[in-house]
Scaffold this motif. Structure first.
Motif, PDB file in Angstrom:
ATOM      1  N   ARG A   1       0.799  -1.226   0.000  1.00  0.00           N
ATOM      2  CA  ARG A   1       0.000   0.000   0.000  1.00  0.00           C
ATOM      3  C   ARG A   1       0.833   1.278   0.000  1.00  0.00           C
ATOM      4  O   ARG A   1       0.300   2.348  -0.256  1.00  0.00           O
ATOM      5  CB  ARG A   1      -0.978  -0.001   1.179  1.00  0.00           C
ATOM      6  N   ASN A   2       2.139   1.187   0.298  1.00  0.00           N
ATOM      7  CA  ASN A   2       2.966   2.403   0.222  1.00  0.00           C
ATOM      8  C   ASN A   2       3.723   2.493  -1.102  1.00  0.00           C
ATOM      9  O   ASN A   2       4.630   3.304  -1.253  1.00  0.00           O
ATOM     10  CB  ASN A   2       3.940   2.488   1.396  1.00  0.00           C
TER      11      ASN A   2
ATOM     12  N   GLU B   1      -1.129  -7.447  10.588  1.00  0.00           N
ATOM     13  CA  GLU B   1      -1.198  -8.650   9.752  1.00  0.00           C
ATOM     14  C   GLU B   1      -0.784  -8.443   8.297  1.00  0.00           C
ATOM     15  O   GLU B   1      -0.397  -9.409   7.635  1.00  0.00           O
ATOM     16  CB  GLU B   1      -2.620  -9.223   9.787  1.00  0.00           C
ATOM     17  N   ILE B   2      -0.884  -7.214   7.797  1.00  0.00           N
ATOM     18  CA  ILE B   2      -0.545  -6.992   6.380  1.00  0.00           C
ATOM     19  C   ILE B   2       0.640  -6.046   6.325  1.00  0.00           C
ATOM     20  O   ILE B   2       0.502  -4.826   6.332  1.00  0.00           O
ATOM     21  CB  ILE B   2      -1.735  -6.411   5.600  1.00  0.00           C
ATOM     22  N   ARG B   3       1.823  -6.608   6.289  1.00  0.00           N
ATOM     23  CA  ARG B   3       3.038  -5.806   6.331  1.00  0.00           C
ATOM     24  C   ARG B   3       3.285  -5.122   4.993  1.00  0.00           C
ATOM     25  O   ARG B   3       3.037  -5.709   3.942  1.00  0.00           O
ATOM     26  CB  ARG B   3       4.225  -6.687   6.716  1.00  0.00           C
ATOM     27  N   ILE B   4       3.806  -3.909   5.047  1.00  0.00           N
ATOM     28  CA  ILE B   4       4.007  -3.165   3.805  1.00  0.00           C
ATOM     29  C   ILE B   4       5.231  -3.621   3.039  1.00  0.00           C
ATOM     30  O   ILE B   4       5.321  -3.440   1.832  1.00  0.00           O
ATOM     31  CB  ILE B   4       4.099  -1.642   4.076  1.00  0.00           C
TER      32      ILE B   4
ATOM     33  N   HIS C   1      11.163   5.645   3.581  1.00  0.00           N
ATOM     34  CA  HIS C   1      11.044   5.591   5.036  1.00  0.00           C
ATOM     35  C   HIS C   1      10.104   4.491   5.511  1.00  0.00           C
ATOM     36  O   HIS C   1       9.836   4.362   6.696  1.00  0.00           O
ATOM     37  CB  HIS C   1      10.541   6.932   5.575  1.00  0.00           C
ATOM     38  N   ALA C   2       9.591   3.689   4.585  1.00  0.00           N
ATOM     39  CA  ALA C   2       8.649   2.615   4.926  1.00  0.00           C
ATOM     40  C   ALA C   2       7.463   3.151   5.716  1.00  0.00           C
ATOM     41  O   ALA C   2       6.975   2.530   6.662  1.00  0.00           O
ATOM     42  CB  ALA C   2       9.349   1.496   5.701  1.00  0.00           C
TER      43      ALA C   2
END
Length: 455
Positions: A286-287, A418-421, A371-372
Motif C-alpha cells: 500500500r505504500n 497482519e498486512i506488512r508493507i 522511510h517505509a
C-alpha cells in the motif's frame, strides 16, 4: 436461389448444403456449407460441423477452422489464433507466447528446459502455417535469443544489439561488433575506473564522483539509472510517461518500478483464485507509488508530517513564494527520431518549489517509500476494508453496541499487525522511522535537490 449443385456435390449432399445456407440466423459461406455437407452423413451432423463457437470472439465457425493448442486442450478459431500470436510475438517477450485462454505452459517458472524447448518446437510447427512469414521469422529470432540467454556465459553488449559468450572470470567484455566494452557482472558500459574494483565499489564511486551524475543527479535518477532489476541487477532506462510496469531487457523479468514486486499474468500469480481474471498485475504494497500517485498532494504531505519527515515545498504562512516556472526534470520522450531525453516542461507551481505536480508527487512518494511509512494511518474505513479484501484477510465484524470510531481503529490495528508493507519485514513504528530517517532523507534529497529552487 441456387438451383444446381455447386462444388460438384452429389444430390444427397446438395440437399444438406441447401438446408445449411437457408438457415436465416446463420451466415455460413458457400465454401463452409459445401465442406460441411461433403464431410457429414446428415443435416444434424453437418450443422454440428459448422457450429463450433470460438471462446475468444464467440463466433460460430466450422470444425476445420478451430485450432487446438499443442500443450493444452484449449481451442479457438483460426482468426483469433493468428491475431493473438502475431500480437504477442511482435510486442512481448518469448515467455508470453502461450495459450491465450489458460496461459499454459508457464515458461517463466524454473523447470525442465527440455520440456520448454519441446513446446516451442511443436508451436513453431503449428504457427508457421498461420502466421505471416515475417512474424514467424521474428518468433524464431526471439527463440534463438532465449536459447542464448539461457547460457550462463552469454551477455548482451550494453552499447549495441550484439550478444556474445564470455569467460565469467574476467569482468571486462569486449564487443567484436561495436568495439566497445561491457561489464560482464553488472552489464553496464565499461569505464576505466571499473578496472580492479568490484561492481558495487564502481557503482559507489560513480554516484559520488562521476561529473555527469554530479551535474544532475535527479535527472539520472528519473531517466537512466533509477531502476534496477530485482532479478539480475541490471540497471536500465526509466521514465516514459509514468508507467510503473518494467521489463528487464536482460532477463525479461517483469516488475513494478515503485515496489519491485513481480508482475504476473492471470493464474501464473498463484496468490488467489481471483488472480486469474486480473490480466497482468502485481500485488503492490500500500505504500507503493502505484497507489500513492492517486492521492492528492495535501494528503501525501499530511502523511509525512504525521511521521515527522521533512520535505521541500511545504507552504508556510508569510513565506515568500517563487514565481511559477517549468519543471526541469529530465524524461525520455517519444519523437520522430526515437527516444530523446528532454526536460519535463510542465508548469511548476510556486508551492512545489521547482517541480510540476506529477514529479512533486513522485518526490513525496519516494520519501514515503524510502522511510517505509505506512499510509494506513490516514485510511478511511472504506479504504481499510478494501485493503483487507485485497489481501484476503478476515474482516472483523462490528459488535453490537460498539462505536464506529472503535471499529475503525480495530481495522487499522489489524492491517498494521497482519498486512506488512514490506515483504518479510515488520512495519516499523513512527519512532523507528524518525530515528532512521536521516540517512534515507539525505539519499532522497541528493537526487531531488538540483530541481528545487533556492529559498
Amino acid at each position: 436461389m441456387l438451383t444446381s449443385s455447386p462444388f460438384k456435390l452429389p444430390d444427397e449432399k446438395y440437399w444438406i448444403f441447401r438446408l445449411l445456407i437457408n438457415i436465416e440466423e446463420r451466415h455460413f459461406s458457400l465454401e463452409e456449407a459445401a465442406e460441411a455437407a461433403r464431410s457429414s452423413i446428415d443435416f444434424d451432423s453437418a450443422l454440428r460441423y459448422l457450429s463450433h463457437e470460438c471462446p475468444i470472439c464467440n463466433e460460430q465457425v466450422s470444425f476445420n477452422k478451430i485450432i487446438t493448442m499443442t500443450h493444452c486442450s484449449c481451442a479457438f478459431c483460426e482468426k483469433c489464433f493468428k491475431a493473438h500470436f502475431t500480437t504477442v510475438i511482435k510486442e512481448k517477450s518469448i515467455s508470453h507466447v502461450v495459450c491465450p485462454l489458460c496461459n499454459n505452459p508457464d515458461l517463466k517458472k524454473d523447470g525442465n528446459k527440455e520440456d520448454v524447448m519441446e513446446y516451442f518446437n511443436l508451436l513453431d510447427t503449428q504457427i508457421r502455417h498461420y502466421l505471416d512469414p515475417e512474424v514467424h521469422e521474428l518468433f524464431q529470432s526471439k527463440l534463438r535469443d532465449k536459447t542464448l540467454m539461457d547460457m550462463p556465459n552469454f551477455r548482451w553488449c550494453a552499447n549495441c544489439s550484439f550478444g556474445l559468450l564470455h569467460e565469467a572470470s574476467r569482468l571486462r567484455m569486449d564487443c567484436p561488433s561495436c568495439g566497445k566494452s561491457t561489464c560482464f557482472q553488472c552489464r553496464t558500459p565499461w569505464e576505466k575506473q571499473h578496472e580492479g574494483i568490484s561492481c558495487e565499489q564502481f557503482k559507489t564511486w560513480k554516484l559520488q564522483n562521476h561529473p555527469e551524475y554530479q551535474a544532475n543527479r535527479l535527472a539520472r535518477y528519473l531517466s537512466m539509472h533509477g531502476i534496477e532489476c530485482p532479478s539480475c541487477g541490471f540497471q536500465f532506462d526509466l521514465s516514459k510517461g509514468g508507467c510503473l510496469h518494467f521489463i528487464c531487457s536482460q532477463c525479461q523479468h517483469e516488475f513494478c518500478g515503485g515496489c519491485k514486486r513481480p508482475f504476473k499474468m492471470d493464474s501464473a500469480c498463484g496468490f488467489s483464485r481471483e488472480c486469474h481474471a486480473k490480466g497482468l498485475h502485481a500485488h503492490h504494497p500500500r505504500n507503493c507509488f502505484y497507489y500513492l500517485r492517486d492521492w492528492d498532494i495535501k494528503r501525501l504531505q499530511q502523511l509525512l508530517n504525521h511521521n515527522r519527515i521533512p520535505y521541500r515545498g511545504s507552504v508556510r504562512e508569510g513565506s515568500q513564494m517563487h514565481a511559477e516556472g517549468l519543471c526541469r526534470v529530465l524524461e525520455y520522450k517519444e519523437t520522430i527520431h526515437g527516444l530523446t531525453e528532454e526536460q519535463c516542461g510542465q508548469i511548476a507551481p510556486a508551492e512545489y518549489d521547482g517541480l510540476c505536480i506529477k514529479h512533486y508527487k513522485e518526490y513525496l512518494g519516494e520519501l514515503i517509500n524510502k522511510h517505509a511509512v505506512d499510509p494506513v494511518l490516514l485510511y478511511s474505513k472504506e479504504e481499510m476494508l478494501s485493503e483487507l479484501q485485497r489481501w484476503r484477510a478476515t474482516i472483523p465484524v462490528l459488535l453490537q453496541g460498539g462505536t464506529e470510531e472503535n471499529y475503525v481503529e480495530k481495522l487499522r490495528k489489524k492491517i498494521i499487525a497482519e498486512i506488512r508493507i514490506n515483504s518479510g519485514q515488520a512495519v516499523p513504528s513512527s519512532s523507528e522511522l524518525y530515528v532512521t530517517s536521516s540517512t534515507e532523507q539525505s539519499a532522497v534529497w541528493s537526487h531531488w535537490q538540483p530541481f528545487f529552487t533556492s529559498s
